[in-house]
Scaffold this active site. Structure first.
Site, mmCIF file in Angstrom:
data_model
loop_
_atom_site.group_PDB
_atom_site.id
_atom_site.type_symbol
_atom_site.label_atom_id
_atom_site.label_comp_id
_atom_site.label_asym_id
_atom_site.label_seq_id
_atom_site.Cartn_x
_atom_site.Cartn_y
_atom_site.Cartn_z
ATOM 1 N N ASP A 137 0.709 -1.153 0.006
ATOM 2 C CA ASP A 137 -0.085 0.119 -0.032
ATOM 3 C C ASP A 137 0.931 1.079 -0.083
ATOM 4 O OD1 ASP A 137 0.856 -0.659 2.759
ATOM 5 O OD2 ASP A 137 -0.700 0.898 3.388
ATOM 6 N N GLU A 144 0.067 -0.782 5.892
ATOM 7 C CA GLU A 144 1.044 -0.469 6.821
ATOM 8 C C GLU A 144 1.002 1.227 6.846
ATOM 9 O OE1 GLU A 144 4.776 1.208 8.143
ATOM 10 O OE2 GLU A 144 3.846 1.615 6.165
#
Length: 376
Positions: free
Chosen positions: A76, A135
């Site tokens: 991400d 994250e």
């Protein structure tokens, strides 16, 4: 054996997947497409709902027995923002620089590791990749859920390398052997709204909040340790709901963050703030979100593997540091020793995020040396 995967080209393909946090789908398809031919069993699962989800996670494993080496990372990315000279999800290579959102943090490191794995021996031990799609967000359905998945199956790596960008001036100059903890808090002080010309008919919450801010700013947390700097409290926002200049607000809110070392625990810091708030403005409330606790990996085999691989590939003796922000190591440390090592981090999260092509290739060779040392 020469790697069958070009880390720069694979990084470019990963960047071309617009995986803004929390991520799922296409970018994981690409990982699975690369890992299955390398002999990995790939397990993918999607959890959660908005706003913290849905999040996809992947556990890919190859081999059996020990040693069990894990590589952890995230696909991400943060939103690209405005001002890019090109499409942030249409990566560009120019003058030896790969530009695109995620080039630095941290799709290039994932590509570098997968390229290293492509030529790593398969006959000994276990390799795993622990990849999350959350994250950069709150990680509610990210790495903690990967840990749940591993624990449910009684799977425990012996050591984990996280590919976060840790280098400062040159690739290899810094590895992170621990990270500070982080807790965000919001302090809400209630008053009574009224006209500034009639203060006796109102109750202004701002002076009470100011006392809280002063008291917490003056509060000494600790002096740090040999491995960590002193814990630090910073106020990051103060607000009231009123817009007009002649209105006493009915409430006031302060936002703060504490980055803390391993002398502190997040819950203890929340209690400390609650006590100060109750003393200075009785009846006020504190909301808290602990992002992670501080951790420190003691010297051992993981240090030695990574430091020697960096030294042999670059000639650099890396600094062992706990500075900077946090990482998913704050969760993974519950499994085994954890170290973060990756690219120079100057452009992470910035407009125009980029990485040097040669750094990506060198990083892949360093990761390959780590695997060779462990499995040969």
């Amino acid at each position: 054996m020469t790697s069958s995967i070009d880390p720069v080209e694979f990084a470019r393909r990963l960047i071309a997947c617009p995986s803004i946090t929390p991520a799922r789908g296409e970018v994981f398809d690409l990982l699975e497409e690369a890992l299955v031919p390398l002999g990995f069993a790939v397990h993918r699962f999607v959890l959660g709902e908005a706003p913290d989800g849905p999040t996809e996670n992947m556990v890919a494993m190859r081999g059996s027995g020990g040693p069990h080496f894990g590589f952890a990372g995230h696909v991400d990315v943060v939103p690209p923002g405005e001002g890019w000279s090109s499409d942030p999800f249409d990566p560009v290579i120019e003058d030896g620089i790969l530009t695109g959102r995620g080039a630095n943090d941290m799709k290039s490191a994932i590509a570098a590791f997968i390229a290293a794995v492509a030529s790593a021996p398969r006959e000994k031990g276990t390799l795993s990749l622990l990849i999350t799609g959350d994250e950069e967000g709150y990680a509610t359905y990210g790495t903690p859920r990967i840990i749940d998945w591993l624990n449910e199956r009684d799977i425990r790596p012996d050591m984990i390398l996280i590919g976060e960008p840790t280098s400062v001036d040159r690739l290899g100059d810094t590895i992170k052997i621990g990270r500070r903890g982080s807790v965000n808090m919001w302090i809400d002080v209630l008053g009574t709204q009224g006209h500034v010309a009639y203060p006796h008919r109102a109750d202004n919450p701002v002076p009470s909040l100011a006392r809280i801010v002063n008291a917490l700013t003056d509060h000494h947390l600790d002096d740090g340790t040999d491995a960590f700097p002193p814990s630090n409290l910073e106020f990051t926002a103060i607000s009231t709901p009123t817009q007009a200049s002649n209105v006493i607000p009915g409430s006031a809110t302060a936002q703060l963050n504490i980055r803390f070392n391993n002398l502190q625990k997040g819950a203890d810091l929340v209690r400390m703030v609650e006590e100060v708030v109750e003393r200075e403005a009785p009846g006020s409330s504190v909301r808290a979100r602990i992002s992670g606790e501080a951790f420190l990996t003691p010297p051992g085999e993981l240090y030695d593997l990574i430091v020697s691989a960096i030294r042999e590939e670059t000639g650099i003796e890396p600094e062992l540091s706990t500075s900077g922000g946090t990482s998913d190591g704050r969760f993974l440390i519950s499994l085994c020793p954890v170290v973060d090592f990756g690219l120079p981090n100057a452009t992470m999260h910035k407009v125009g995020e980029h990485a040097a092509v040669e750094d990506i290739r060198t990083l892949s060779r360093i990761y390959g040396r780590v695997l060779d040392k462990l499995f040969n």
